[in-house]
Design an enzyme around this catalytic site. Structure first.
Site, PDB file in Angstrom:
ATOM      1  CG  ASP A 117      76.011  34.610  41.609  1.00  0.00           C
ATOM      2  OD1 ASP A 117      76.952  33.905  41.226  1.00  0.00           O
ATOM      3  OD2 ASP A 117      75.362  34.877  42.647  1.00  0.00           O
ATOM      4  CG  ASP A 176      80.683  29.028  43.777  1.00  0.00           C
ATOM      5  OD1 ASP A 176      81.669  28.803  44.443  1.00  0.00           O
ATOM      6  OD2 ASP A 176      79.428  28.904  44.098  1.00  0.00           O
TER       7      ASP A 176
HETATM    8  N1  GLY Z   1      77.029  29.408  44.788  1.00  0.00           N
HETATM    9  C1  GLY Z   1      76.698  28.699  43.748  1.00  0.00           C
HETATM   10  C2  GLY Z   1      76.425  27.328  44.198  1.00  0.00           C
HETATM   11  O1  GLY Z   1      75.713  26.953  44.908  1.00  0.00           O
HETATM   12  O2  GLY Z   1      77.243  26.570  43.468  1.00  0.00           O
END
Ligand code: GLY
Length: 397
Positions: A117, A176
Site C-alpha cells: 500500500d 487495488d
Molecule cells: N483495499 C483497499 C480498498 O478497500 O479499497
C-alpha cells in the site's frame, strides 16, 4: 421492523435527492469553488476531532465517534493528501499547517515493507506535497518509498505481492495494487531507478492477463503459486462473491490502467481502461445518480448500500481518461463524471457543516463481507472527490 424502515428511508432519500441533484442549476465552476470552500471549513472540524498521533479513517454514526488509525494503516496518506488538495485551492494557512504536521507523522512509512500500500500512503500525501511545493525533501521520501515498495516485487509471479502469506492466501495480488504503480512510474521518470517503472509495467501486464473477465470486469484477488507463478485461485475479499464485480475494485482498475496509459502511452492500457469504463457506465445496476452500490452484484438491490468512494474514484479516473480520447467517448466520460460529482455534492452524500465528524462525504462502504465500515463517511472518498474536483477545474473549465 427498524431493519426494514432504515433501508426504505435511505432509498427514498437517495431517490429524492437524485431528482434534486439533477435539478441543480449551479455551474461546475460554482460547484467546485463551493465545495473547496466547504472543505476548508469542514476539515478544521475534522482536524479538531482526531488524536494527535493518528489519522482519521471513518466516522461511526452509531457512536458519533471518529475511528482514527495508526500510520501503517493503508489509508494514512489520504488525510494529508486531502489537506494538500484543499490548501492548493484555498491557501488556508491552518490547513497548510495540518498538512505539514500529518506529513511528519507518516514519514516513517517510507521504509515500510509490510504490504503493497505504499503508493496510496506516500504518493497521495508526499506526491501532492512535492507537486505543490517542489521541496526536494519530499522527492527523497518518495524515492525511498518506491524502493520499499519494490522489495515486494516477486519475479516468480511477475507482479508485486499485495499481502503477505496467511491462512487464506499464498501469494495474493489484489486489483487495488494497480494504484501503487503511479509512484513507481513517477520516481523512475524523475531521475530515480528505472527498474521501478519496469516493475510497474510487468505488474500491469500480469494483471491484464489474469485479473479480468471477458466483459472487462475484474476479480478482486488473484492468489498465485509463489514458486512458479501459476494462478491458484481467483477470488474476492471485499466483494459480494468470487464471481462478482466489487465496485471499488472496478474503480481501482479503471484508474490504474488510465494512469498506466498516461505514463507509458501503451495502447493496450488505454483499450483496457475504455473497456472497464464501458463495463461500469453500461451496467444495468449502476443507479440513476451514478453512485455505485458497493458491488455491481450486491444482494438486496435496490436496498443495498452505496459506495460513494467508488463514485468519487471513478469520476476522477473518467476525467483523466477523457483527456486521452475524442468525440462521443470523451463527452460520455465527462458527462458521467459530472453527474457523479453533482450527486456527491448533493445533500444525499455531502455532509452538512460540522456533521459526520468533519468528513466531506457520507455513504461509503469499506468491506461489506467483513462487516467493516458499512455506509459511513470514509477518508478516501473525500480524497478522490477533491481530486476529481481539481481535475475538472484544471482540465475542463
Ligand atoms: N483495499 C483497499 C480498498 O478497500 O479499497
Amino acid at each position: 421492523m427498524a431493519k426494514i424502515i432504515k433501508p426504505v428511508f435511505i432509498l427514498i432519500s437517495i431517490m429524492l435527492s437524485g431528482i434534486q441533484s439533477f435539478a441543480q442549476t449551479k455551474s461546475m465552476k460554482e460547484l467546485i469553488q463551493a465545495n473547496f470552500d466547504f472543505a476548508r471549513a469542514q476539515y478544521k472540524v475534522l482536524a479538531n476531532n482526531i488524536p494527535s498521533e493518528k489519522l482519521p479513517q471513518n466516522w461511526d454514526p452509531k457512536t458519533g465517534k471518529i475511528d482514527a488509525r495508526d500510520i501503517q494503516w493503508w489509508c494514512s496518506g489520504f488525510y494529508p493528501g486531502s489537506l494538500w488538495l484543499i490548501y492548493e485551492q484555498t491557501k488556508d494557512e491552518t490547513i497548510h499547517q495540518e498538512a505539514l504536521r500529518t506529513l511528519k507523522l507518516i514519514e516513517p512509512n517510507k521504509t515500510f515493507t509490510g504490504n503493497h500500500d505504499l503508493g496510496f500512503m506516500m504518493f497521495c500525501s508526499f506526491g501532492n506535497a512535492y507537486r505543490i511545493t517542489r521541496d526536494n525533501a519530499y522527492k527523497d521520501i518518495l524515492f525511498q518509498s518506491a524502493a520499499s515498495l519494490a522489495t515486494r516485487y516477486r519475479p516468480e509471479i511477475q507482479a508485486i505481492q499485495s499481502w503477505n502469506k496467511n491462512k487464506f492466501w499464498d501469494c495474493p495480488v489484489i486489483i487495488d495494487n494497480m494504484m501503487n504503480l503511479e509512484m513507481l512510474n513517477w520516481v523512475s521518470d524523475h531521475g530515480g531507478d528505472k527498474r521501478y517503472k519496469e516493475i510497474a509495467i510487468t505488474h500491469a501486464n500480469t494483471t491484464l492477463k489474469n485479473h479480468f473477465r471477458p466483459d472487462f470486469s475484474s476479480f478482486h484477488v488473484i492468489d498465485y503459486n509463489p514458486n512458479n507463478g501459476t494462478v491458484r485461485r481467483k477470488a474476492t475479499w471485499q466483494g459480494a462473491a468470487n464471481s462478482s464485480a466489487w465496485a471499488r475494485g472496478q474503480g481501482w482498475a479503471l484508474y490504474g490502467y488510465t494512469l498506466m496509459y498516461r505514463d507509458t502511452k501503451n495502447e493496450a492500457y488505454l483499450k483496457q481502461a475504455e473497456g472497464i469504463a464501458a463495463f461500469i457506465l453500461n451496467h444495468p445496476n449502476l443507479p440513476e445518480d451514478k453512485i455505485p452500490y458497493w458491488d455491481f452484484d450486491a444482494p438486496f438491490m435496490p436496498y443495498a448500500e452505496r459506495d460513494a468512494s467508488a463514485g468519487a474514484l471513478i469520476a476522477s479516473a473518467l476525467l483523466e481518461l477523457g483527456q486521452y480520447v475524442e468525440g462521443d467517448k470523451k463527452r460520455l466520460y465527462l458527462k458521467s463524471a459530472e453527474q457523479m460529482l453533482r450527486s456527491l455534492a448533493s445533500d444525499t452524500y455531502r455532509s452538512k457543516f460540522g456533521e459526520n465528524g468533519g468528513f466531506l462525504l457520507q455513504h461509503s462502504t469499506g468491506a461489506f463481507p467483513l462487516n467493516s465500515e458499512i455506509d459511513r463517511p470514509i477518508i478516501y472518498a473525500d480524497y478522490y472527490f477533491l481530486e476529481a474536483l481539481k481535475r475538472y477545474k484544471d482540465w475542463y473549465l
